[in-house]
Design a protein around this motif. Structure first.
Motif, short mmCIF file in Angstrom:
data_model
loop_
_atom_site.label_atom_id
_atom_site.label_comp_id
_atom_site.label_asym_id
_atom_site.label_seq_id
_atom_site.Cartn_x
_atom_site.Cartn_y
_atom_site.Cartn_z
N MET A 75 1.12 -0.82 0.26
CA MET A 75 -0.11 -0.04 0.17
C MET A 75 0.38 1.30 0.42
O MET A 75 1.65 1.19 0.93
N SER B 33 -15.12 2.52 6.10
CA SER B 33 -13.12 2.43 5.58
C SER B 33 -12.99 1.02 4.74
O SER B 33 -11.49 1.38 4.68
N ASP C 143 -8.75 3.82 2.50
CA ASP C 143 -7.44 4.33 4.12
C ASP C 143 -7.41 5.10 4.80
O ASP C 143 -8.38 6.30 4.62
N ASP C 144 -6.76 5.17 5.41
CA ASP C 144 -6.09 5.77 6.17
C ASP C 144 -4.88 7.10 5.91
O ASP C 144 -4.92 8.65 5.98
N HIS C 145 -4.59 6.91 4.50
CA HIS C 145 -3.34 7.70 3.45
C HIS C 145 -4.28 8.64 2.74
O HIS C 145 -4.46 9.27 1.57
N HIS D 51 -10.22 2.78 -2.37
CA HIS D 51 -9.83 1.41 -2.73
C HIS D 51 -11.63 1.49 -3.79
O HIS D 51 -12.32 1.42 -3.83
#
Length: 674
Positions: A1, A451, A455-457, A461
């Motif tokens: 990732m 979620s 993603d956290d960045h 997706h």
């Protein structure tokens, strides 16, 4: 990732200019260009214009009216119906109050409507006409939160006495009176709105289940409009015809976000039956349509050319070949020679421009297609006749447009390069990841799905599989639908289906099999690729008439041996362009068209594979076994409401031994004849 600091294909993400929202852009346009036409709608054959100042006044009146109905910041207003000025007036009025709008496709019914209205917590519904109002009335017992239904076409509703019904002009009138009593109130509401407010809540395609609701802010939408214009500049004189549902993200992007960002004039056709004529009358500069529209236009050309005399067919055939040569050079950024330029001027005048004019595309500077793959042959056809058609790739969750062809770098098998402000990364498993200021806030009241998608960045997706070809993105299919053929080659059903749909007689195709599935005593056996096909009733019907072949209904036409033979040759032709391992071995012509009301396809005409697999399991099994026919039960409902179960025998056509037409017998792309 990848992390936020890792390099990717694309550009750094941008951000919206401080203070930009749709209603504030409208306020500025009304101040700068008060008497210029913002919207026009054709009624009874006459275009009815609305100026920017008139547009802003109606939005202000309706905003006050919505406030009277209890709409406040954070609320969601629903709009259902065809494209009309009232849709946009309602949308911008709600946004003026800090509320957002969820659009519902006018063809949506039953559970889908209830799902959207209930999930969004809608209290006020704006509906177009009697059809849409009746829909809400029938569902009202399942919609306890809905308090008011506002309709903007009163025909047929004069005697309705439901206490929750309001006419659009009555809400405007009440709002106008309220605005006169509180002249500064709406400006304070506008000043309190933020670019990060939710502007629209857009339904996803919902190919596997009921649609999710994606929250898109003003910043998301306006940043995408700005970055798109860096590739394809837009000016205020550009015309745009709004005929695709405003519930679709593509129409929101071009008609609303780009329309308000650059002050485009929007035109609304009178009716679906006059759409082509109205398109021709306006002559838009910019157009965005899903593949089904372009495929339909090509089918129209094929029917017209086939009905023409020998001389006209010969002239068009010559003109097309010249246009095809010219397009091949143009999309590569190469300059044609003087001789070809002269030939093209003649070909354009005699053969190509008349076709563009008939399609309403004579003035088009650029056009976009997206939402599903467009076959390379269809793509090339439009370039050959002089239409600057470009593929885009995106999703509702990134405002519809993230990857795009540029004018001098078009490849018919790709969707182009990331637009400015968009980063693209291909994950190790082949999934396409996107990141930009246009990435949505999340799914409404669905943190689990949010979620999974973000993603956290900040990477979105997409769930799609693809790869890069010299910086161009090639989309294979949904990652879950990508399969491996017995020879190890990756393939997608959509790729094969698009080859089949290039036939003018094929409306829809669903492909099955192709993987190493069956196990026998002597080892594994590869499952054949098979297809369930629906015919295009217009082109197939026209062909049948030319052949003096009589028929009564769609079911009758699809069962004709002559139609099976016609489609079989085009399937064989498609097979010639496919690797041996994924060629279609058998097919069946379905007795009915796939219908969004039956949940078989989405409102944007994407196949719901799960529904198809369950509903047509007997057909799929018979195709896999290699049966000669299959009998199914079908419910026929008559106009009086009565229904009857019928047994229908469907033939399965085995292509073994059928060769594709030789080169000299193949039909050209612009014709249904060989």
């Amino acid at each position: 990732m990848p992390s936020a600091s890792e390099p990717s294909v694309g550009h750094s993400a941008g951000s919206a200019r401080a203070g930009e929202t749709f209603p504030r852009l409208l306020r500025r346009l009304a101040s700068d260009r008060p008497d210029e036409v913002a919207l026009q709608e054709k009624l009874y054959g006459i275009w009815q214009p609305i100026t920017w100042s008139g547009y802003a006044r109606r939005v202000a009146d309706f905003a006050h009216g919505l406030a009277d109905l209890g709409v406040e910041r954070g609320h969601v207003v629903a709009v259902i119906g065809d494209n009309r000025p009232e849709w946009l007036i309602a949308e911008l009025a709600a946004q003026s109050l800090g509320a957002s709008v969820v659009g519902i496709y006018p063809t949506s019914i039953g559970d889908e409507v209830v799902h959207i209205l209930d999930l969004a917590g809608v209290r006020v519904v704006v509906a177009e006409d009697q059809e849409q109002v009746d829909k809400i009335i029938r569902l009202k017992s399942r919609l306890p939160r809905v308090e008011t239904v506002v309709y903007y076409d009163p025909h047929g509703l004069e005697n309705y006495d439901q206490p929750y019904l309001r006419e659009f002009v009555q809400v405007e009138s009440a709002g106008r009176q309220r605005g006169a009593e509180q002249p500064e109130w709406l400006d304070r509401q506008l000043d309190a709105t933020s670019p990060d407010d939710i502007a629209i809540i857009c339904t996803t395609s919902g190919t596997t289940a009921l649609p999710k609701l994606a929250e898109l802010s003003h910043t998301n939408l306006l940043s995408m409009a700005r970055h798109l214009a860096q590739v394809d500049p837009l000016v205020k004189s550009d015309r745009y015809v709004s005929f695709l549902p405003l519930a679709w993200i593509g129409e929101q992007m071009l008609a609303v976000a780009c329309g308000l960002s650059f002050g485009l004039t929007l035109s609304f056709p009178e009716d679906s039956s006059t759409q082509r004529a109205d398109l021709r009358e306006i002559g838009p500069d910019v157009m965005f349509s899903p593949p089904r529209i372009w495929e339909s236009m090509l089918s129209d050309v094929q029917v017209r050319v086939d009905e023409a005399g020998k001389l006209k067919r010969a002239v068009f055939g010559w003109g097309y070949s010249v246009g095809d040569q010219m397009a091949g050079l143009r999309v590569q950024g190469r300059r044609p020679g003087a001789r070809l330029r002269v030939k093209h001027l003649i070909a354009d005048a005699l053969a190509l421009r008349p076709v563009r004019d008939q399609l309403g595309l004579a003035r088009l500077k650029r056009a976009y297609t997206g939402g599903a793959p467009l076959g390379p042959d269809v793509f090339r056809f439009f370039h050959a006749i002089g239409v600057n058609l470009k593929q885009i790739y995106g999703q509702t969750e990134i405002c519809g447009i993230a990857v795009l062809h540029s004018d001098d770098d078009i490849r018919f098998h790709t969707v182009g390069r990331p637009i400015p402000g968009t980063e693209l990364h291909i994950a190790d498993d082949g999934e396409i990841l996107l990141r930009s200021a246009a990435v949505f806030r999340g799914y409404h009241r669905n943190p689990e799905s949010t979620s999974a998608a973000l993603d956290d960045h900040g990477w979105l997706h997409t769930g799609d599989a693809g790869y890069l070809d010299d910086g161009h993105l090639v989309v294979i299919d949904r990652a879950k639908d990508v399969r491996r053929a017995p020879d190890g080659q990756l393939f997608s059903s959509a790729f094969v289906e698009n080859k089949l749909k290039f036939s003018p007689y094929v409306e829809e195709a669903v492909v099955f099999g192709g993987e190493r599935e069956e196990v026998r005593e002597d080892g594994p056996v590869a499952a054949d690729v098979t297809a369930m096909i629906t015919i295009d009733p217009a082109t197939a019907g026209a062909w049948a008439e030319h052949q003096h072949l009589s028929y009564t209904t769609y079911t009758d036409l699809a069962a004709k041996p002559e139609i099976y033979g016609l489609v079989a040759h085009d399937v064989a032709r498609a097979n010639d362009d496919l690797p041996e391992a994924i060629r279609v071995r058998r097919f069946l012509l379905l007795h009915k068209q796939l219908d969004p009301d039956d949940d078989e396809i989405t409102r944007t005409r994407k196949v719901r594979r799960g529904v198809i697999a369950e509903r047509y399991a007997d057909i799929i099994s018979a195709l896999a076994r290699g049966d000669q026919d299959v009998t199914i039960s079908s419910t026929v409902t008559y106009q009086d409401g009565s229904s009857v179960e019928r047994k229908i025998a469907l033939r399965i056509f085995d292509l073994a031994g059928l060769a594709a037409p030789t080169a000299d017998l193949r039909r050209p792309v612009w014709s249904g004849r060989r």
